[in-house]
Structures are given as C-alpha cells and as structure tokens.
Design a protein around this motif. Structure first.
Motif, mmCIF file in Angstrom:
data_model
loop_
_atom_site.group_PDB
_atom_site.id
_atom_site.type_symbol
_atom_site.label_atom_id
_atom_site.label_comp_id
_atom_site.label_asym_id
_atom_site.label_seq_id
_atom_site.Cartn_x
_atom_site.Cartn_y
_atom_site.Cartn_z
ATOM 1 N N LEU A 195 27.844 37.262 30.577
ATOM 2 C CA LEU A 195 29.273 36.711 31.191
ATOM 3 C C LEU A 195 30.001 38.069 31.674
ATOM 4 C CD1 LEU A 195 31.570 34.704 31.099
ATOM 5 C CD2 LEU A 195 32.220 35.424 28.871
ATOM 6 N N TYR A 196 30.509 38.086 33.040
ATOM 7 C CA TYR A 196 31.335 39.069 33.638
ATOM 8 C C TYR A 196 32.624 38.556 34.103
ATOM 9 C CZ TYR A 196 26.909 41.652 33.829
ATOM 10 O OH TYR A 196 25.893 42.627 33.546
ATOM 11 N N ARG A 197 33.644 39.557 33.697
ATOM 12 C CA ARG A 197 34.887 39.334 34.465
ATOM 13 C C ARG A 197 35.027 40.174 35.732
ATOM 14 N NH1 ARG A 197 39.609 38.645 29.914
ATOM 15 N NH2 ARG A 197 39.108 36.534 29.206
ATOM 16 N N ILE A 198 35.615 39.621 36.762
ATOM 17 C CA ILE A 198 35.820 40.358 38.190
ATOM 18 C C ILE A 198 37.032 40.725 38.443
ATOM 19 C CG2 ILE A 198 34.817 40.271 40.512
ATOM 20 C CD1 ILE A 198 32.702 38.373 39.857
ATOM 21 N N TYR A 199 37.280 42.016 38.787
ATOM 22 C CA TYR A 199 38.725 42.456 38.955
ATOM 23 C C TYR A 199 38.684 42.981 40.185
ATOM 24 C CZ TYR A 199 39.036 42.665 33.956
ATOM 25 O OH TYR A 199 38.978 41.980 32.343
ATOM 26 N N GLN A 200 39.965 42.872 40.920
ATOM 27 C CA GLN A 200 40.394 43.731 42.139
ATOM 28 C C GLN A 200 41.495 44.688 41.792
ATOM 29 O OE1 GLN A 200 42.329 41.829 45.364
ATOM 30 N NE2 GLN A 200 43.814 40.639 43.931
ATOM 31 N N LYS A 201 41.644 45.718 42.866
ATOM 32 C CA LYS A 201 42.457 46.624 42.565
ATOM 33 C C LYS A 201 44.103 46.109 42.750
ATOM 34 C CE LYS A 201 43.908 51.027 42.409
ATOM 35 N NZ LYS A 201 43.515 51.862 41.279
ATOM 36 N N ARG A 202 44.891 46.051 41.866
ATOM 37 C CA ARG A 202 46.122 45.380 42.092
ATOM 38 C C ARG A 202 47.140 46.043 43.121
ATOM 39 N NH1 ARG A 202 51.245 45.845 39.703
ATOM 40 N NH2 ARG A 202 50.997 47.764 39.062
ATOM 41 N N ASN A 203 47.694 45.023 43.858
ATOM 42 C CA ASN A 203 48.662 45.517 44.803
ATOM 43 C C ASN A 203 50.035 45.518 43.877
ATOM 44 O OD1 ASN A 203 50.863 44.878 46.891
ATOM 45 N ND2 ASN A 203 49.484 45.173 48.234
ATOM 46 N N SER A 204 50.867 46.691 44.147
ATOM 47 C CA SER A 204 52.144 46.545 43.383
ATOM 48 C C SER A 204 53.108 45.657 43.699
ATOM 49 C CB SER A 204 52.710 48.078 43.506
ATOM 50 O OG SER A 204 52.776 48.278 45.052
ATOM 51 N N VAL A 205 52.940 44.873 44.919
ATOM 52 C CA VAL A 205 54.102 44.099 45.200
ATOM 53 C C VAL A 205 53.795 42.400 45.283
ATOM 54 C CG1 VAL A 205 55.866 43.231 47.215
ATOM 55 C CG2 VAL A 205 55.471 45.558 46.802
ATOM 56 N N THR A 206 52.428 42.304 46.210
ATOM 57 C CA THR A 206 52.194 41.039 46.440
ATOM 58 C C THR A 206 51.043 40.714 45.077
ATOM 59 O OG1 THR A 206 50.278 41.691 47.686
ATOM 60 C CG2 THR A 206 52.321 41.375 48.992
ATOM 61 N N SER A 207 50.831 39.304 45.164
ATOM 62 C CA SER A 207 50.064 38.499 44.457
ATOM 63 C C SER A 207 49.532 37.446 44.920
ATOM 64 C CB SER A 207 50.634 38.254 42.979
ATOM 65 O OG SER A 207 49.856 37.838 42.238
ATOM 66 N N PRO A 208 48.184 37.136 44.749
ATOM 67 C CA PRO A 208 47.584 35.773 45.569
ATOM 68 C C PRO A 208 47.953 34.707 45.000
ATOM 69 C CG PRO A 208 45.904 37.461 44.840
ATOM 70 C CD PRO A 208 47.161 37.824 44.101
ATOM 71 N N TYR A 209 48.029 33.499 45.810
ATOM 72 C CA TYR A 209 48.452 32.343 45.319
ATOM 73 C C TYR A 209 47.138 31.671 44.443
ATOM 74 C CZ TYR A 209 49.326 27.198 45.346
ATOM 75 O OH TYR A 209 49.532 25.974 44.898
ATOM 76 N N LYS A 210 45.890 32.047 44.772
ATOM 77 C CA LYS A 210 44.916 31.562 44.307
ATOM 78 C C LYS A 210 43.872 32.652 44.559
ATOM 79 C CE LYS A 210 45.309 26.479 45.168
ATOM 80 N NZ LYS A 210 44.784 25.384 45.671
ATOM 81 N N THR A 211 43.014 32.735 43.435
ATOM 82 C CA THR A 211 41.781 33.600 43.420
ATOM 83 C C THR A 211 40.517 32.640 43.004
ATOM 84 O OG1 THR A 211 41.897 34.252 41.156
ATOM 85 C CG2 THR A 211 43.128 35.585 42.981
ATOM 86 N N SER A 212 39.445 32.989 43.797
ATOM 87 C CA SER A 212 38.338 32.182 43.469
ATOM 88 C C SER A 212 37.068 32.869 43.256
ATOM 89 C CB SER A 212 37.967 31.353 44.673
ATOM 90 O OG SER A 212 39.049 30.093 44.798
ATOM 91 N N ILE A 213 36.038 32.524 42.815
ATOM 92 C CA ILE A 213 34.874 33.310 42.196
ATOM 93 C C ILE A 213 33.744 32.003 42.746
ATOM 94 C CG2 ILE A 213 33.114 34.301 41.010
ATOM 95 C CD1 ILE A 213 35.338 35.505 39.685
ATOM 96 N N THR A 214 32.730 32.373 43.690
ATOM 97 C CA THR A 214 31.618 31.309 43.914
ATOM 98 C C THR A 214 30.326 32.138 43.597
ATOM 99 O OG1 THR A 214 31.456 31.753 46.107
ATOM 100 C CG2 THR A 214 32.943 30.154 45.467
ATOM 101 N N ILE A 215 29.536 31.405 43.034
ATOM 102 C CA ILE A 215 27.862 31.793 42.943
ATOM 103 C C ILE A 215 27.073 30.700 43.982
ATOM 104 C CG2 ILE A 215 26.047 32.248 41.410
ATOM 105 C CD1 ILE A 215 28.091 34.238 40.896
ATOM 106 N N ASN A 216 26.394 31.574 44.973
ATOM 107 C CA ASN A 216 25.699 30.562 45.746
ATOM 108 C C ASN A 216 26.596 29.477 46.561
ATOM 109 O OD1 ASN A 216 23.505 32.197 45.136
ATOM 110 N ND2 ASN A 216 22.746 31.216 43.537
#
Length: 291
Positions: A195-216
């Motif tokens: 099991l893994y968690r996946i992170y992105q570098k945080r922006n100090s102002v904006t935040s996504p409306y949605k984030t998605s992860i796909t495998i194949n």
C-alpha cells in the motif's frame, strides 16, 4: 451571544435541503489572483473551509437571507466557526445553507446592519477589518456551510464561474510506503508490492478541485474538494475513504493525491489534478513492482 444559542440557530435551519443555484460573489473584483487562499488548502493543522480573498473591498451578501448572528468576539471555537474568524456576519438562506463573512470591521458592520434582520443579494454587510488571525493586508474570509450535512461547501461550487483561475501544477511527486520513507518518482520507478500513498508538492495558494490516481487506466482513488465534512470532532474530505487533516497534509510541504496498492508486475501509474473549469493536468509513470 453564547455558543448554545448559535447551535440552536443552526438546528432551526437544518431541516431544509441543499439548493442547486448559484450565489453572487461577496466582492466585486474577480480578476486573476483575487483569491489569497483556496478552500481545501492547508491552514495551520487543519484543512481550510474558507476562501480567503486578496482585496480589501466592501463585503456584499451573496443571496437574500436572514442575519442569523453577528459575532464580535471569541464567542465560539468550533471547526466551522473558529474564534479566528474575528468579527463576522452569518446569514441564513432559504435552505440548509448559511454564508459566513469573517474578518470584518466591527463599526462598519454595526452601521450596515443595525436594525436589519433581513438582507438582500448585493447588500453591503461591512468593510474589511483586522479582527482575525490574518496579518496585513487583511482580507475577507468567506464560508458556505450546509447545516443539514455538517459540512463546509466549497464556495466555488455555488458561485458564478470565473475564467480567472490560477493555474495548477503537478510536479515533485513522491510515493510513501505504509512502513517506509518517501521516494521521489523522478529517481525511482521500481517498488516492492504494498500500500502506497502518493503526494505532490503543495502549492501555498491554490488547491485542486479533484485529484485522481489510476493504475493501467482504472481509477483507484479520487479525492474531491467539493466539501469538508465534520464527524466525531474531526474534519475530513472524501476519496475512496475519509481522509482527515493529517492524511491530506502530513507536513507543510506535501498534499495527498490518493493511495493505491502496487501489485507485482509492470504497471502504468497515472496522476491527475483538476480545477473548477475542468482543466486537468495528467502525468503517467511506468513502474515495476516486485513481490
């Protein structure tokens, strides 16, 4: 006014349903960069339930409604109504929603609302003050709360769309094994299964409306910032499970995109972030997973 009275007020309007209509912006200026901090952004140790505006303009009511309460001191300290709001006006509408306007100037609020129990869309509620946590320059802190669902609604869902969105970026991706250290995807593409968690570098102002992860090509997790919910004295957002503050923002540097199980073999890992205009940024990585 005491906290018990505020809770009573919320209960009285919580039997109504969520509407499907747009409010008006609480300030006139919606040029690029007019938002200082987005809903869902990290704020201290919490997921922000507010939009923080950048301009010190007069504050307007977003829709017809009743003035539920004017808070002028530390009368409450809940997740959705923290004392850090400073002087704020709370307006109830014809449904389970209320709008909250924080960090106002007390004298201007009294001048605008003394003797008023009902306000119309566009009515001035007050001027920007310096009564909450913010340092100079001070600006509006705005919330929309669904009292029926004990949730803070992302105001951008109900406010008119604006093309002046700050661009999102997707970079500096790291994966973290449940029992291991973080690994940058730029430097490693081979992982043991688990099991893994996946992170992105945080922006100090904006935040996504949605984030998605796909495998194949198959979506395995998708986190939505349409609302922040409260349950058992914790607030969370919803993906394939409920993610609390420390899940989404484990530190000041990274924001969770989601989690997935890496199974043995070669796979294509897809990561994407989306804004309110539907603009999506996607990156894919070929990874190899060992038993």
């Amino acid at each position: 006014m005491k906290k018990s009275f505020l809770i009573t007020c919320l209960c009285l309007i919580s039997t109504l349903s969520l509407p499907l209509f747009a409010f008006e912006w609480p300030q006139d200026n919606t040029e690029k960069g007019f938002i200082k901090s987005y809903f869902g952004q990290k704020r201290g140790k919490q997921i922000s339930t507010s939009l923080i505006f950048a301009n010190p303009e007069p504050v307007k009511c977003i829709e017809d409604g009743n003035v539920l309460i004017i808070m002028t001191d530390e009368q409450d300290d809940s997740y959705f109504f923290p004392s850090a709001l400073g002087t704020c006006v709370i307006v109830s509408h014809e449904d389970s929603l209320i709008s909250v306007y924080g960090n106002l100037d007390k004298d201007s609020v009294n001048k605008a609302l003394t003797g008023k129990n009902y306000v119309k869309s566009g009515d001035i509620l007050g001027e920007i003050g310096n009564t909450n946590w913010q340092s100079e320059p001070s600006s509006l802190e705005f919330q929309i709360i669904d009292t029926q669902k004990s949730s803070a609604i992302n105001p951008k869902i109900l406010l008119p769309r604006t093309e002046n969105e700050l661009p999102l970026s997707l970079g500096d991706i790291v994966v973290e094994h449940k029992a291991g250290a973080r690994i940058n995807l730029k430097t490693q593409k081979s992982f043991p299964s688990g099991l893994y968690r996946i992170y992105q570098k945080r922006n100090s102002v904006t935040s996504p409306y949605k984030t998605s992860i796909t495998i194949n090509g198959v979506v395995v997790d998708q986190i939505s910032y349409d609302a922040v919910y409260q349950e058992n004295n914790k607030i969370y957002v919803v993906g394939k499970k409920k993610y609390i503050n420390s899940d989404i923002y484990p530190d000041d540097d990274y924001q969770l995109l989601g989690e997935t199980v890496f199974t043995a073999g070669k796979s294509t890992l897809g990561l994407s972030i989306e804004d309110f205009l539907g603009k999506t940024i996607t990156q894919t990585y070929a990874i190899a997973v060992t038993n």
